[in-house]
Design a protein around this motif. Sequence first.
Motif, PDB file in Angstrom:
ATOM      1  N   ARG A 134      62.715  80.023  48.101  1.00  0.00           N
ATOM      2  CA  ARG A 134      61.345  79.394  47.891  1.00  0.00           C
ATOM      3  C   ARG A 134      60.543  80.280  46.843  1.00  0.00           C
ATOM      4  NH1 ARG A 134      62.307  74.410  48.706  1.00  0.00           N
ATOM      5  NH2 ARG A 134      62.262  73.912  51.124  1.00  0.00           N
ATOM      6  N   ALA A 135      60.800  81.511  46.888  1.00  0.00           N
ATOM      7  CA  ALA A 135      60.179  82.421  46.021  1.00  0.00           C
ATOM      8  C   ALA A 135      60.599  82.078  44.512  1.00  0.00           C
ATOM      9  CB  ALA A 135      60.463  83.736  46.268  1.00  0.00           C
ATOM     10  N   VAL A 136      61.794  82.064  44.090  1.00  0.00           N
ATOM     11  CA  VAL A 136      62.416  81.632  43.166  1.00  0.00           C
ATOM     12  C   VAL A 136      61.950  80.206  42.626  1.00  0.00           C
ATOM     13  CG1 VAL A 136      64.533  80.867  41.837  1.00  0.00           C
ATOM     14  CG2 VAL A 136      64.235  82.967  43.196  1.00  0.00           C
ATOM     15  N   MET A 137      61.764  79.233  43.284  1.00  0.00           N
ATOM     16  CA  MET A 137      61.140  78.083  43.200  1.00  0.00           C
ATOM     17  C   MET A 137      59.576  78.072  42.476  1.00  0.00           C
ATOM     18  SD  MET A 137      62.668  75.460  46.044  1.00  0.00           S
ATOM     19  CE  MET A 137      61.957  74.134  45.352  1.00  0.00           C
ATOM     20  N   ALA A 138      58.860  79.056  43.254  1.00  0.00           N
ATOM     21  CA  ALA A 138      57.493  79.104  42.810  1.00  0.00           C
ATOM     22  C   ALA A 138      57.390  80.157  41.515  1.00  0.00           C
ATOM     23  CB  ALA A 138      56.846  80.016  44.029  1.00  0.00           C
ATOM     24  N   GLN A 139      58.464  81.284  41.555  1.00  0.00           N
ATOM     25  CA  GLN A 139      58.378  82.048  40.175  1.00  0.00           C
ATOM     26  C   GLN A 139      59.950  82.043  40.000  1.00  0.00           C
ATOM     27  OE1 GLN A 139      55.658  83.746  38.833  1.00  0.00           O
ATOM     28  NE2 GLN A 139      54.488  82.493  40.087  1.00  0.00           N
ATOM     29  N   PRO A 140      60.436  81.497  38.949  1.00  0.00           N
ATOM     30  CA  PRO A 140      61.764  81.676  38.658  1.00  0.00           C
ATOM     31  C   PRO A 140      62.211  82.755  38.312  1.00  0.00           C
ATOM     32  CG  PRO A 140      60.490  79.770  37.512  1.00  0.00           C
ATOM     33  CD  PRO A 140      59.658  80.339  38.331  1.00  0.00           C
ATOM     34  N   ARG A 141      61.464  83.850  37.856  1.00  0.00           N
ATOM     35  CA  ARG A 141      61.929  85.299  37.536  1.00  0.00           C
ATOM     36  C   ARG A 141      61.992  86.181  38.805  1.00  0.00           C
ATOM     37  NH1 ARG A 141      58.571  87.055  32.266  1.00  0.00           N
ATOM     38  NH2 ARG A 141      59.097  88.777  33.161  1.00  0.00           N
ATOM     39  N   PHE A 142      61.752  85.589  40.089  1.00  0.00           N
ATOM     40  CA  PHE A 142      61.908  86.352  41.234  1.00  0.00           C
ATOM     41  C   PHE A 142      63.218  86.767  41.595  1.00  0.00           C
ATOM     42  CE2 PHE A 142      62.178  87.153  45.567  1.00  0.00           C
ATOM     43  CZ  PHE A 142      61.503  87.988  46.048  1.00  0.00           C
TER      44      PHE A 142
END
Length: 168
Positions: A134-142
Amino acid sequence: MASRFADGAWFVELASLLEPERVAQTVATTLGIPEQAGKSAMETLIERLSSRSLLLIFDNCEHLAQSYAVVADSLLPACPGVHLLATSRHLLKSFGERPYRLLPLEMPPEGRASEEKEINRLLEYPGIRLFVVRAVMAQPRFHLNRANSAVVLQICHALDGIPLALEY
């Protein structure tokens, strides 16, 4: 789920709603259905939804269980294409209710993961994996790394591995 319903899936957030009598109005607002003079929000909803196919997802119903039950008991018999999914910490006692207990996702023991090997092991736990996805979906560079692993672990533990909480 939206593709299964011709008129989509709609998320009705109830956590901040304090007036039980406004549940039907909140649904109408979420759907973009304007108020009609001389009709209650419930009457308007039934009229507008009776021939539609959609899913309404009610989140955080526990403090409005009785009002949610009134909406469900009114909508479901009158609107055969409308389906409801509600989240609550307890049973809502509404029309057609079929409870499904959602268990917390498995989490690693609390502690600090600082080495790359330990960080990769964290991703073996479904709770951490869901958070990262979910973090990657919100911030792809996470990406999970040494700098953020302790905070991610702390957040996931604070949310008790509850899937719906981890998704936000």
